[in-house]
Design a protein around this motif. Structure first.
Motif, PDB file in Angstrom:
ATOM      1  N   ASN A   1       0.683  -1.081  -0.121  1.00 49.10           N
ATOM      2  CA  ASN A   1       0.168   0.033  -0.076  1.00 49.10           C
ATOM      3  C   ASN A   1       0.967   1.154  -0.055  1.00 49.10           C
ATOM      4  O   ASN A   1       1.603   1.422   0.844  1.00 49.10           O
ATOM      5  CB  ASN A   1      -1.026  -0.140   1.266  1.00 49.10           C
ATOM      6  N   ARG A   2       0.896   1.990  -1.202  1.00 46.36           N
ATOM      7  CA  ARG A   2       1.743   3.157  -1.213  1.00 46.36           C
ATOM      8  C   ARG A   2       1.239   4.418  -0.380  1.00 46.36           C
ATOM      9  O   ARG A   2       1.903   5.589  -0.422  1.00 46.36           O
ATOM     10  CB  ARG A   2       1.691   3.603  -2.645  1.00 46.36           C
ATOM     11  N   ARG A   3       0.131   4.236  -0.032  1.00 46.76           N
ATOM     12  CA  ARG A   3      -0.438   5.508   1.135  1.00 46.76           C
ATOM     13  C   ARG A   3      -0.062   5.350   2.447  1.00 46.76           C
ATOM     14  O   ARG A   3      -0.631   6.191   3.216  1.00 46.76           O
ATOM     15  CB  ARG A   3      -2.138   5.509   0.976  1.00 46.76           C
ATOM     16  N   ILE A   4       0.683   4.207   2.904  1.00 47.56           N
ATOM     17  CA  ILE A   4       0.922   4.163   4.225  1.00 47.56           C
ATOM     18  C   ILE A   4       2.608   4.434   4.342  1.00 47.56           C
ATOM     19  O   ILE A   4       3.119   4.213   3.330  1.00 47.56           O
ATOM     20  CB  ILE A   4       0.483   2.845   4.885  1.00 47.56           C
ATOM     21  N   VAL A   5       2.757   4.689   5.649  1.00 42.72           N
ATOM     22  CA  VAL A   5       4.344   4.880   5.807  1.00 42.72           C
ATOM     23  C   VAL A   5       4.404   4.042   7.386  1.00 42.72           C
ATOM     24  O   VAL A   5       3.433   4.361   8.128  1.00 42.72           O
ATOM     25  CB  VAL A   5       5.016   6.095   5.879  1.00 42.72           C
ATOM     26  N   TYR A   6       5.379   3.391   7.764  1.00 44.86           N
ATOM     27  CA  TYR A   6       5.828   2.539   8.987  1.00 44.86           C
ATOM     28  C   TYR A   6       5.668   3.811  10.014  1.00 44.86           C
ATOM     29  O   TYR A   6       6.451   4.675   9.959  1.00 44.86           O
ATOM     30  CB  TYR A   6       6.823   1.868   9.081  1.00 44.86           C
ATOM     31  N   GLY A   7       4.973   3.793  11.202  1.00 46.66           N
ATOM     32  CA  GLY A   7       5.097   4.843  12.357  1.00 46.66           C
ATOM     33  C   GLY A   7       5.539   4.305  13.422  1.00 46.66           C
ATOM     34  O   GLY A   7       5.743   4.953  14.522  1.00 46.66           O
ATOM     35  N   GLY A   8       6.359   2.994  13.447  1.00 43.27           N
ATOM     36  CA  GLY A   8       6.933   2.660  14.541  1.00 43.27           C
ATOM     37  C   GLY A   8       6.290   1.498  15.510  1.00 43.27           C
ATOM     38  O   GLY A   8       5.269   1.369  15.462  1.00 43.27           O
ATOM     39  N   LEU A   9       6.918   0.773  16.394  1.00 47.66           N
ATOM     40  CA  LEU A   9       6.593  -0.102  17.182  1.00 47.66           C
ATOM     41  C   LEU A   9       6.477   0.309  18.641  1.00 47.66           C
ATOM     42  O   LEU A   9       7.726   0.964  19.089  1.00 47.66           O
ATOM     43  CB  LEU A   9       7.256  -1.325  17.148  1.00 47.66           C
ATOM     44  N   VAL A  10       5.384   0.434  19.242  1.00 50.74           N
ATOM     45  CA  VAL A  10       5.245   0.972  20.618  1.00 50.74           C
ATOM     46  C   VAL A  10       4.993  -0.009  21.358  1.00 50.74           C
ATOM     47  O   VAL A  10       4.003  -0.691  21.357  1.00 50.74           O
ATOM     48  CB  VAL A  10       3.956   2.110  20.765  1.00 50.74           C
ATOM     49  N   GLU A  11       5.937  -0.304  22.329  1.00 45.99           N
ATOM     50  CA  GLU A  11       5.360  -1.326  23.398  1.00 45.99           C
ATOM     51  C   GLU A  11       5.217  -0.769  24.733  1.00 45.99           C
ATOM     52  O   GLU A  11       5.801  -0.239  25.326  1.00 45.99           O
ATOM     53  CB  GLU A  11       6.963  -2.366  23.453  1.00 45.99           C
ATOM     54  N   VAL A  12       4.104  -1.346  25.211  1.00 51.39           N
ATOM     55  CA  VAL A  12       3.374  -0.914  26.211  1.00 51.39           C
ATOM     56  C   VAL A  12       3.838  -1.736  27.463  1.00 51.39           C
ATOM     57  O   VAL A  12       3.701  -3.107  27.379  1.00 51.39           O
ATOM     58  CB  VAL A  12       2.013  -0.635  26.303  1.00 51.39           C
ATOM     59  N   VAL A  13       4.305  -1.485  28.573  1.00 49.20           N
ATOM     60  CA  VAL A  13       4.975  -2.393  29.607  1.00 49.20           C
ATOM     61  C   VAL A  13       4.355  -1.822  30.874  1.00 49.20           C
ATOM     62  O   VAL A  13       4.124  -0.598  31.322  1.00 49.20           O
ATOM     63  CB  VAL A  13       6.510  -2.065  29.913  1.00 49.20           C
ATOM     64  N   ASP A  14       3.851  -2.877  31.793  1.00 48.56           N
ATOM     65  CA  ASP A  14       3.123  -2.863  33.209  1.00 48.56           C
ATOM     66  C   ASP A  14       4.265  -2.529  33.830  1.00 48.56           C
ATOM     67  O   ASP A  14       5.036  -3.237  34.364  1.00 48.56           O
ATOM     68  CB  ASP A  14       2.334  -3.729  33.438  1.00 48.56           C
ATOM     69  N   ALA A  15       4.562  -1.259  34.513  1.00 41.42           N
ATOM     70  CA  ALA A  15       5.606  -0.727  35.051  1.00 41.42           C
ATOM     71  C   ALA A  15       6.038  -1.644  36.579  1.00 41.42           C
ATOM     72  O   ALA A  15       6.819  -2.045  36.887  1.00 41.42           O
ATOM     73  CB  ALA A  15       5.838   0.849  35.611  1.00 41.42           C
ATOM     74  N   VAL A  16       4.625  -1.819  37.157  1.00 44.78           N
ATOM     75  CA  VAL A  16       4.623  -2.484  38.211  1.00 44.78           C
ATOM     76  C   VAL A  16       4.819  -4.115  38.198  1.00 44.78           C
ATOM     77  O   VAL A  16       5.522  -4.645  39.195  1.00 44.78           O
ATOM     78  CB  VAL A  16       3.198  -2.208  38.937  1.00 44.78           C
ATOM     79  N   GLU A  17       4.362  -4.443  37.401  1.00 46.75           N
ATOM     80  CA  GLU A  17       4.540  -5.951  36.812  1.00 46.75           C
ATOM     81  C   GLU A  17       5.714  -6.352  36.005  1.00 46.75           C
ATOM     82  O   GLU A  17       5.675  -7.609  35.631  1.00 46.75           O
ATOM     83  CB  GLU A  17       3.300  -6.562  36.407  1.00 46.75           C
ATOM     84  N   PHE A  18       6.574  -5.285  35.761  1.00 46.97           N
ATOM     85  CA  PHE A  18       7.535  -5.791  34.808  1.00 46.97           C
ATOM     86  C   PHE A  18       8.403  -7.065  35.179  1.00 46.97           C
ATOM     87  O   PHE A  18       8.648  -7.815  34.156  1.00 46.97           O
ATOM     88  CB  PHE A  18       8.586  -4.643  34.543  1.00 46.97           C
ATOM     89  N   GLU A  19       8.783  -6.912  36.383  1.00 44.83           N
ATOM     90  CA  GLU A  19       9.841  -8.236  36.722  1.00 44.83           C
ATOM     91  C   GLU A  19       8.952  -9.368  36.676  1.00 44.83           C
ATOM     92  O   GLU A  19       9.894 -10.592  36.087  1.00 44.83           O
ATOM     93  CB  GLU A  19      10.444  -8.005  38.263  1.00 44.83           C
ATOM     94  N   ALA A  20       7.846  -9.674  36.901  1.00 41.04           N
ATOM     95  CA  ALA A  20       6.902 -10.709  37.024  1.00 41.04           C
ATOM     96  C   ALA A  20       6.621 -11.277  35.674  1.00 41.04           C
ATOM     97  O   ALA A  20       6.864 -12.330  35.212  1.00 41.04           O
ATOM     98  CB  ALA A  20       5.675 -10.476  37.771  1.00 41.04           C
ATOM     99  N   THR A  21       6.566 -10.526  34.725  1.00 41.63           N
ATOM    100  CA  THR A  21       6.136 -10.280  33.388  1.00 41.63           C
ATOM    101  C   THR A  21       7.349 -11.016  32.751  1.00 41.63           C
ATOM    102  O   THR A  21       7.253 -12.106  32.049  1.00 41.63           O
ATOM    103  CB  THR A  21       5.559  -8.987  32.884  1.00 41.63           C
ATOM    104  N   ARG A  22       8.492 -10.548  33.155  1.00 41.80           N
ATOM    105  CA  ARG A  22       9.739 -11.172  32.483  1.00 41.80           C
ATOM    106  C   ARG A  22      10.118 -12.525  32.929  1.00 41.80           C
ATOM    107  O   ARG A  22      10.641 -13.337  31.866  1.00 41.80           O
ATOM    108  CB  ARG A  22      11.195 -10.191  32.744  1.00 41.80           C
ATOM    109  N   GLN A  23       9.550 -12.766  34.229  1.00 40.12           N
ATOM    110  CA  GLN A  23       9.649 -14.244  34.596  1.00 40.12           C
ATOM    111  C   GLN A  23       8.814 -15.274  33.742  1.00 40.12           C
ATOM    112  O   GLN A  23       8.976 -16.314  33.506  1.00 40.12           O
ATOM    113  CB  GLN A  23       9.438 -14.442  36.101  1.00 40.12           C
ATOM    114  N   ARG A  24       7.495 -14.621  33.570  1.00 38.50           N
ATOM    115  CA  ARG A  24       6.570 -15.443  32.758  1.00 38.50           C
ATOM    116  C   ARG A  24       6.533 -15.387  31.230  1.00 38.50           C
ATOM    117  O   ARG A  24       6.589 -16.381  30.635  1.00 38.50           O
ATOM    118  CB  ARG A  24       5.155 -14.872  33.026  1.00 38.50           C
ATOM    119  N   HIS A  25       7.130 -14.193  30.939  1.00 38.09           N
ATOM    120  CA  HIS A  25       7.242 -14.184  29.628  1.00 38.09           C
ATOM    121  C   HIS A  25       8.652 -13.442  29.107  1.00 38.09           C
ATOM    122  O   HIS A  25       8.952 -12.363  28.880  1.00 38.09           O
ATOM    123  CB  HIS A  25       6.172 -13.208  28.833  1.00 38.09           C
TER     124      HIS A  25
END
Length: 394
Positions: free
Chosen positions: A116-140
């Motif tokens: 599609n010539r009408r689009i341009v990549y606008g970036g990857l935004v990764e949302v992180v749960d700041a409180v659960e970050f350490e636990a999330t890394r252990q699970r995932h």
């Protein structure tokens, strides 16, 4: 003049990180821009139409067909993008909200591979749960891989962190990224200027936008009603992104090699660069639109509009960089006088990032490939070498 392209932002993050809350915030704060979305699987919807239909409390739609990166191929995604990029839709930005278990690398590949010539990549935004970050890394543990390919990381729910925890967490998350900007937020409330240009509501006509509905009352105590300077004062406590921006203007043309050296060494946290560059006598007929997001870089030459001053105008947006140092570096890219004359071949660095130049130049002509080129080693003109799809392991 080149046709304006619509940025496509990939919004990713594990379950519960706050992706939908962030998307809903963007909807509330669009200020006249029309947001289209492809949400969770393979449903597409124009957000303003949903809002006007009365579904103000829900900014996502799930069609129950699984994870987007698994259920849809590039051709199918192009079909949805085609719907959203029709001129009649008047979409200004498209957000692809991945499911909580999606592989964001695959979604990035799909956007970059779109025809599609009408689009341009606008970036990857990764949302992180700041409180659960350490636990999330252990699970995932794969979250480290996701952070490594992100262009912008949002540490959401920062208001729930214990005093003094935020700097430590920012440092930890930054160490897992590849120069990505890292900002923090509460309730997903980042400044939309990080992702897209907001249009004044007065520019809109026809169908009511979400902001037409939001701003009809004289303020509601949570979101500013006028959309001007009061928004920064009244709503300042809602935006905890802590980002920097720099506007740079130069009446002198820029030196292509020095500008490319600047872009190749752009600092960690510099998320977006946008604007127009004047290369002077090296291409007096055209100005060059520059669009950079994370590791993605593209130049688009277009004729100078009649009556437009021949100036370079750039805006840089990100987090954690020294604006004074960047401005000094940009000033160093300017041609300093009659004796500072760049050679013609210095434009090659720029032309590598121009997509599909037409007509193709004959060998030996200005704009033709460098001698020895054509062996397949050239980076794709749509992105920097570091952003090649091969850098997004499956």
């Amino acid at each position: 003049m080149s046709e304006p392209q619509i940025p496509v932002v990939v919004l990713a993050g594990f379950l519960g990180s706050g992706k939908t809350t962030l998307l809903n915030h963007l909807l509330h704060s669009s200020r006249g821009s029309r947001i289209g979305a492809v949400v969770n699987d393979f449903g597409s919807i124009e957000i303003d139409a949903m809002a006007v239909a009365g579904r103000l409390g829900d900014s996502t739609v799930s069609l129950g067909n699984g994870c987007l990166c698994c259920a849809v191929d590039v051709g199918e995604l192009d079909g949805f993008l085609e719907q959203l990029t029709r001129p009649a839709a008047r979409i200004d930005v498209i957000v692809i909200e991945a499911s909580g278990l999606a592989e964001p690398e695959e979604l990035v590949r799909m956007v970059l591979a779109s025809e599609n010539r009408r689009i341009v990549y606008g970036g990857l935004v990764e949302v992180v749960d700041a409180v659960e970050f350490e636990a999330t890394r252990q699970r995932h543990p794969e979250i480290d891989r996701h952070l490594a390919v992100a262009d912008l990381v949002v540490l959401n729910k920062a208001d729930r962190l214990a005093t003094g925890e935020l700097p430590r967490l920012r440092e930890l998350v930054s160490s897992r990224t590849d120069r990505a900007a890292v900002v923090h937020a509460s309730f997903g409330r980042i400044d939309p200027a990080l992702l897209f240009e907001r249009k004044p509501v007065t520019e809109r006509f026809g169908q009511l936008s979400f902001d037409d509905l939001r701003t009809a009352p004289a303020g509601d105590g949570d979101h500013p009603s006028d959309g001007h300077g009061h928004g920064h004062d009244h709503g300042a406590d809602h935006l905890h992104s802590g980002y920097e921006s720099l506007a740079f203007t130069s009446g002198a043309p820029l030196h292509p090699r020095r500008l490319m050296d600047f872009l190749d060494s752009r600092p960690e946290g510099l998320y977006r660069i946008k604007g127009y560059v004047d290369f002077g006598a090296l291409d007096p007929a055209n100005r060059y639109e520059v669009h950079a997001v994370g590791r993605f870089l593209r130049f688009s030459p277009e004729p100078w509009p009649a009556g437009t001053p021949r100036t370079t105008q750039l805006v840089l947006i990100g987090s954690g960089f020294d604006t004074a140092a960047l401005e000094k570096e940009l000033h160093g890219c300017r041609l300093s006088g009659p004796g500072d004359i760049p050679e013609e071949h210095t434009m090659w660095g720029v032309l590598r990032y121009v997509a599909d130049p037409e007509p193709a130049a004959a060998p030996g002509e200005y704009g033709a490939p460098e001698p020895g080129a054509g062996d397949g080693a050239e980076p794709d003109a749509h992105r920097s070498p570091d952003a090649d799809p091969a850098a997004y392991p499956g």
